[in-house]
Design an enzyme around this catalytic site. Structure first.
Site, PDB file in Angstrom:
ATOM      1  N   LYS A  82       0.947  -1.207   0.027  1.00 15.09           N
ATOM      2  CA  LYS A  82       0.147  -0.098   0.015  1.00 15.09           C
ATOM      3  C   LYS A  82       0.948   1.221   0.052  1.00 15.09           C
ATOM      4  CE  LYS A  82      -3.706  -2.736   2.256  1.00 15.09           C
ATOM      5  NZ  LYS A  82      -4.378  -2.856   3.455  1.00 15.09           N
TER       6      LYS A  82
ATOM      7  N   GLN B  84      -4.717  -1.995   9.641  1.00 17.52           N
ATOM      8  CA  GLN B  84      -4.485  -3.272   9.199  1.00 17.52           C
ATOM      9  C   GLN B  84      -5.231  -4.627   9.983  1.00 17.52           C
ATOM     10  OE1 GLN B  84      -3.265  -3.675   5.856  1.00 17.52           O
ATOM     11  NE2 GLN B  84      -4.158  -5.856   6.149  1.00 17.52           N
TER      12      GLN B  84
ATOM     13  N   ASP C   7     -11.047   2.348   3.923  1.00 16.31           N
ATOM     14  CA  ASP C   7     -11.226   0.744   4.011  1.00 16.31           C
ATOM     15  C   ASP C   7     -12.784   0.482   3.589  1.00 16.31           C
ATOM     16  OD1 ASP C   7      -9.105  -0.659   3.820  1.00 16.31           O
ATOM     17  OD2 ASP C   7      -8.558  -0.861   5.921  1.00 16.31           O
TER      18      ASP C   7
END
Ligand code: NAP
Length: 291
Positions: free
Chosen positions: A51, A95, A118
């Site tokens: 990312k 994450q 997200d």
């Protein structure tokens, strides 16, 4: 025919990079994504690294906040609050998975929905369910764009989604059944209690598989000419330098012979997921600066 996610992702990255150049040329700061990584999980480190590299490639700023696996939920919540209140940050991802002592629900709900790139916050999921504009979780978002770039018709087709997780299967089923450009399909969603799974998968014009079981879908489960999207990525032990190979949920060698279109693993859905995240971060920046 292969659905080359990596190629399409590189194309879209170039388009995003051009937009960032245009933003910066107007004297506005580039989009800024912050990733929080708690602990030392090997796969998570790789995902976060990818990312960061993608941010670099498109010209975004990115910050990695690394916290030890002894971090308490309160400490992590305090860090999220700090990032929520920082106007220099457009997107925040934490994450997953998190260490067992931290509630993933509490963490995803603590993220400011305006920075929820997200798309895991209940506000984002609720808006998605109602067909409203929102941050769409990155993997389903990336898949719809892959279908779009290859001009795969979804309207009126039968789409079977295997897996109902909150990050892939469920939002995917919502998108495919929605009245959006890559939607308007009739959707069947399957899970581990589905009796006679094959009965459903062989009916699919578009088969999307997200179960996490290597080579779970075999040729006899697929209709001739179907579009097969393989979301699965599992590390399987192998006698090579890395000690593992990545396997999808679809038995590629078999299913390739039957499918009309198929995504490879790696190089299919994975790179498109990162694109979804980049686009959400750009969207958040645009909502703030409107340039
Ligand atoms: P997950 O949360 O473990 O969900 C798996 C789903 O599969 C569950 O809904 C489960 O059903 C269903 N399932 C399990 N066994 C089944 C069976 N025998 N028959 C039918 N359904 C079954 O997994 P996930 O987060 O969605 O991820 C799935 C896979 O995609 C993993 O390999 C993951 O690493 C990969 N992934 C890839 C990307 C990417 O960027 N390429 C992104 C995210 C995930 P129940 O609900 O009934 O338990």
């Amino acid at each position: 025919m292969l659905l080359k996610g990596k190629e399409v992702a590189n194309q879209i990255k170039e388009e995003i990079a051009k937009e960032v150049q245009s933003i910066v040329s107007k004297g506005v700061r580039p989009p800024h994504l912050v990733a929080v990584l708690v602990g030392e999980d090997g796969a998570s480190k790789t995902y976060v690294k990818n990312k960061e590299l993608a941010c670099e490639k498109v010209g975004f700023s990115s910050t990695l906040v690394r916290l030890p696996d002894t971090t308490s939920e309160e400490e992590l919540l305090a860090k999220i609050e700090e990032i929520n209140n920082d106007d220099e940050i457009d997107g925040l991802i934490v994450q997953l998975p998190l260490p067992k002592h931290i509630s993933e629900h509490n963490i995803t709900q603590a993220i400011n929905p305006a920075k929820d790139v997200d798309g895991f916050h209940d506000v984002s999921v609720g808006r998605l369910s109602k067909g409203q504009d929102t941050f769409i979780s990155a993997t389903p978002y990336g898949i719809t764009q892959l279908l779009d770039r290859y001009n795969i018709e979804t309207k009126g087709k039968h789409c079977v989604v295997v897996g109902r997780s909150n990050i892939v299967g469920r939002p995917m089923s919502i998108l495919m059944s929605g009245s959006n450009k890559t939607g308007n399909a009739t959707v069947t969603i399957c899970h581990r209690h589905t009796v006679d799974l094959k009965k459903y998968t062989v009916m699919a014009d578009i088969l999307i598989v997200a179960v996490g079981i290597p080579e779970f879908i075999t040729a006899d489960m697929v209709k001739e000419g179907a579009t097969v999207i393989d979301v699965g990525i599992t590390r399987v032990d192998a006698d090579n330098k890395k000690g593992y190979v990545l396997k999808g949920d679809v038995n590629f060698d078999q299913v390739e012979e039957v499918a009309g279109y198929i995504t490879p693993v790696p190089g299919g859905v994975g790179p498109m997921t990162i694109i979804g995240l980049m686009q959400n971060t750009l969207k958040s920046h645009q909502a703030k600066f409107n340039v």
